[in-house]
Design a protein around this motif. Sequence first.
Motif, PDB file in Angstrom:
ATOM      1  N   ILE A  50       0.821  -1.208   0.000  1.00 39.57           N
ATOM      2  CA  ILE A  50       0.000   0.000   0.000  1.00 39.57           C
ATOM      3  C   ILE A  50       0.858   1.262   0.000  1.00 39.57           C
ATOM      4  N   GLU A  51       2.036   1.208   0.623  1.00 39.37           N
ATOM      5  CA  GLU A  51       2.913   2.383   0.622  1.00 39.37           C
ATOM      6  C   GLU A  51       3.324   2.768  -0.798  1.00 39.37           C
ATOM      7  N   SER A  52       3.661   1.762  -1.611  1.00 37.32           N
ATOM      8  CA  SER A  52       4.050   2.029  -2.997  1.00 37.32           C
ATOM      9  C   SER A  52       2.877   2.534  -3.813  1.00 37.32           C
ATOM     10  N   GLY A  53       1.708   1.952  -3.577  1.00 38.53           N
ATOM     11  CA  GLY A  53       0.520   2.423  -4.268  1.00 38.53           C
ATOM     12  C   GLY A  53       0.194   3.860  -3.933  1.00 38.53           C
ATOM     13  N   SER A  54       0.440   4.251  -2.662  1.00 35.96           N
ATOM     14  CA  SER A  54       0.139   5.622  -2.261  1.00 35.96           C
ATOM     15  C   SER A  54       1.101   6.614  -2.904  1.00 35.96           C
ATOM     16  N   ILE A  55       2.369   6.262  -2.996  1.00 35.79           N
ATOM     17  CA  ILE A  55       3.350   7.167  -3.614  1.00 35.79           C
ATOM     18  C   ILE A  55       2.981   7.438  -5.071  1.00 35.79           C
ATOM     19  N   ALA A  56       2.650   6.376  -5.809  1.00 31.90           N
ATOM     20  CA  ALA A  56       2.287   6.541  -7.216  1.00 31.90           C
ATOM     21  C   ALA A  56       1.013   7.370  -7.352  1.00 31.90           C
ATOM     22  N   ALA A  57       0.014   7.079  -6.513  1.00 35.47           N
ATOM     23  CA  ALA A  57      -1.265   7.798  -6.609  1.00 35.47           C
ATOM     24  C   ALA A  57      -1.113   9.266  -6.227  1.00 35.47           C
ATOM     25  N   ILE A  58      -0.356   9.540  -5.176  1.00 33.42           N
ATOM     26  CA  ILE A  58      -0.189  10.925  -4.735  1.00 33.42           C
ATOM     27  C   ILE A  58       0.519  11.747  -5.803  1.00 33.42           C
ATOM     28  N   ASN A  59       1.568  11.206  -6.414  1.00 36.31           N
ATOM     29  CA  ASN A  59       2.257  11.931  -7.476  1.00 36.31           C
ATOM     30  C   ASN A  59       1.322  12.199  -8.649  1.00 36.31           C
ATOM     31  N   ALA A  60       0.546  11.197  -9.053  1.00 33.80           N
ATOM     32  CA  ALA A  60      -0.380  11.385 -10.171  1.00 33.80           C
ATOM     33  C   ALA A  60      -1.436  12.428  -9.834  1.00 33.80           C
ATOM     34  N   GLN A  61      -1.952  12.388  -8.612  1.00 35.72           N
ATOM     35  CA  GLN A  61      -2.955  13.369  -8.213  1.00 35.72           C
ATOM     36  C   GLN A  61      -2.363  14.775  -8.123  1.00 35.72           C
ATOM     37  N   MET A  62      -1.095  14.875  -7.743  1.00 41.55           N
ATOM     38  CA  MET A  62      -0.430  16.180  -7.769  1.00 41.55           C
ATOM     39  C   MET A  62      -0.431  16.750  -9.185  1.00 41.55           C
ATOM     40  N   GLY A  63      -0.192  15.895 -10.170  1.00 43.49           N
ATOM     41  CA  GLY A  63      -0.226  16.352 -11.553  1.00 43.49           C
ATOM     42  C   GLY A  63      -1.582  16.892 -11.937  1.00 43.49           C
ATOM     43  N   ASN A  64      -2.650  16.199 -11.520  1.00 42.28           N
ATOM     44  CA  ASN A  64      -4.004  16.675 -11.809  1.00 42.28           C
ATOM     45  C   ASN A  64      -4.314  17.982 -11.096  1.00 42.28           C
ATOM     46  N   ILE A  65      -3.859  18.117  -9.842  1.00 38.91           N
ATOM     47  CA  ILE A  65      -4.118  19.350  -9.098  1.00 38.91           C
ATOM     48  C   ILE A  65      -3.392  20.526  -9.737  1.00 38.91           C
ATOM     49  N   ALA A  66      -2.170  20.299 -10.194  1.00 39.24           N
ATOM     50  CA  ALA A  66      -1.427  21.357 -10.888  1.00 39.24           C
ATOM     51  C   ALA A  66      -2.159  21.768 -12.166  1.00 39.24           C
ATOM     52  N   TYR A  67      -2.727  20.784 -12.864  1.00 39.94           N
ATOM     53  CA  TYR A  67      -3.500  21.086 -14.070  1.00 39.94           C
ATOM     54  C   TYR A  67      -4.742  21.905 -13.733  1.00 39.94           C
ATOM     55  N   LYS A  68      -5.463  21.501 -12.703  1.00 42.86           N
ATOM     56  CA  LYS A  68      -6.710  22.184 -12.347  1.00 42.86           C
ATOM     57  C   LYS A  68      -6.477  23.624 -11.902  1.00 42.86           C
ATOM     58  N   THR A  69      -5.392  23.848 -11.158  1.00 39.74           N
ATOM     59  CA  THR A  69      -5.128  25.203 -10.653  1.00 39.74           C
ATOM     60  C   THR A  69      -4.411  26.074 -11.663  1.00 39.74           C
ATOM     61  N   GLY A  70      -3.679  25.458 -12.579  1.00 41.68           N
ATOM     62  CA  GLY A  70      -2.878  26.232 -13.529  1.00 41.68           C
ATOM     63  C   GLY A  70      -1.650  26.855 -12.893  1.00 41.68           C
ATOM     64  N   ASN A  71      -1.287  26.390 -11.706  1.00 44.47           N
ATOM     65  CA  ASN A  71      -0.141  26.952 -10.982  1.00 44.47           C
ATOM     66  C   ASN A  71       1.011  25.958 -10.891  1.00 44.47           C
ATOM     67  N   LYS A  72       2.213  26.490 -10.729  1.00 42.62           N
ATOM     68  CA  LYS A  72       3.335  25.653 -10.325  1.00 42.62           C
ATOM     69  C   LYS A  72       3.228  25.490  -8.816  1.00 42.62           C
ATOM     70  N   LEU A  73       3.154  24.247  -8.373  1.00 40.67           N
ATOM     71  CA  LEU A  73       2.910  23.957  -6.968  1.00 40.67           C
ATOM     72  C   LEU A  73       4.175  23.433  -6.300  1.00 40.67           C
ATOM     73  N   PHE A  74       4.374  23.842  -5.053  1.00 35.47           N
ATOM     74  CA  PHE A  74       5.553  23.437  -4.285  1.00 35.47           C
ATOM     75  C   PHE A  74       5.087  22.624  -3.078  1.00 35.47           C
ATOM     76  N   TRP A  75       5.633  21.432  -2.932  1.00 34.43           N
ATOM     77  CA  TRP A  75       5.178  20.499  -1.913  1.00 34.43           C
ATOM     78  C   TRP A  75       6.003  20.634  -0.636  1.00 34.43           C
ATOM     79  N   ASP A  76       5.302  20.617   0.502  1.00 40.24           N
ATOM     80  CA  ASP A  76       5.960  20.653   1.801  1.00 40.24           C
ATOM     81  C   ASP A  76       5.791  19.282   2.447  1.00 40.24           C
ATOM     82  N   PRO A  77       6.836  18.449   2.479  1.00 36.19           N
ATOM     83  CA  PRO A  77       6.698  17.096   3.028  1.00 36.19           C
ATOM     84  C   PRO A  77       6.438  17.072   4.525  1.00 36.19           C
TER      85      PRO A  77
END
Length: 451
Positions: free
Chosen positions: A396-423
């Motif tokens: 599940i940890e590996s599945g979450s990493i892949a899903a979170i990165n993909a969802q970040m791509g969608n969020i960047a698309y929806k906002t039209g902004n360059k987004l900076f992640w704070d871990p």
Amino acid sequence: MENKRRKFIKDTSLGLVALSIPSFGTAFSKKTINKNDDLNIGVIGCNGMGWANTISMLKNDGVTLLGICDIDQNVINRRLEEIKKQDPKAAKKIKIYTDYRKLLDNKNIDIIIIGTPDHWHCKMMVDACASKKAVYVEKPISNTIEECQIMLAAAKKYRSIVQVGQWQRSGSHYRDAIKIVKSGELGNIRLVKVWAYQGWMKPVLPIQDTDVPGGVDYKSWIGPAPNRPFNTNRFHFNFRWFWDYAGGLMTDWGVHEIDIALFAMGATFPKSVVASGGKLAYPNDASETPDTLQAIFEYENFNMLWEHAVGIDMGPYEKREGIAFIGNNGTLVLNRDGYEVLVEKEAQGYSNWGDNKMKTVAAKKRPKGVNYLDVHTQNFVHAVRTNNSNILNTPIESGSIAAINAQMGNIAYKTGNKLFWDPKTYKFKENEEANKLLKATYHNGWKKPIV
């Protein structure tokens, strides 16, 4: 009868599949299971990959299907008929459910397969873990970044064995390619390209809303998503192209390729992400998610470029899907057919770059007759029987990493902004619009799981 059953399982599996980090430690359950014990499975959502996963898992000795849950009685009837024709005795053992919670109440079931639309994955997985079941959940693991965190917490709390359906991890040629990437032979890798060009995807033509078809529990299908009138375009399979239920090709195909790319590079989350695209191929079709998209992810020592396109197959390196690790010495191009290494001739022997002269690396094809989905489900069954989640190929940890990165791509698309992640905060820096999109909102009386 057993030979007849196994032939059915083999033939059905081949047809279905053609369509298509460390763990928390040992886990499981309501009873102690050893390698010789029989395992009983139940499947939630059996129209597509849920059924392919079921058929694949049934190839393992001592694995029996006891429960089928689906909101479409027509799908259930079709699956039961398939089994009945080949093994009437096995069909009689199967109990039918329309409410997945009743399936989870069955104490004789050890494993739950979740093959529903994405918006249901989180709630069902958390409930299955709480019911002391092992879980095989389809990718992407969820439809939001918040739900990914909830699912991780549930697996940890209940010490559950959870495998994600990113089966490329179980492919031998993928493993060999990853070894080459990690060996340093390619030299410094500054860019990883990941892509999915899907020529088979034609426009989803707009159609009118209709009455709910007979045998369909549409209210249960909608579940925690916003309530809407029934429309065939938003239902079986095509749900992938609507934001209420999924994230389009970015999450549907992206998690497969991003998973391998980040695993090979030893990376988790990007420092920044920016994306651009839209409905550029079919601007007037009914889909909501972009049919054309490019997303750039910035990691510590390299960039990753995701791109997808519908209606065309001519992707990078003339491959419709794949991953390219671009290094100073050479580029490894990998996809489901195999891999090859393209040597960067001009870079050979430049010792002042800190790279050695690269030797020719033989190309490798996917082994004939080997079904990687079968290898993946075998790995899962073995992990359940040995009560050891550390051996899972895609935990599940590996599945979450892949899903979170993909969802970040969608969020960047929806906002039209360059987004900076704070871990540290698990949020985007100084962008409330983007942070709102991290969250899941449940509707129709369904409550977001609390772990």
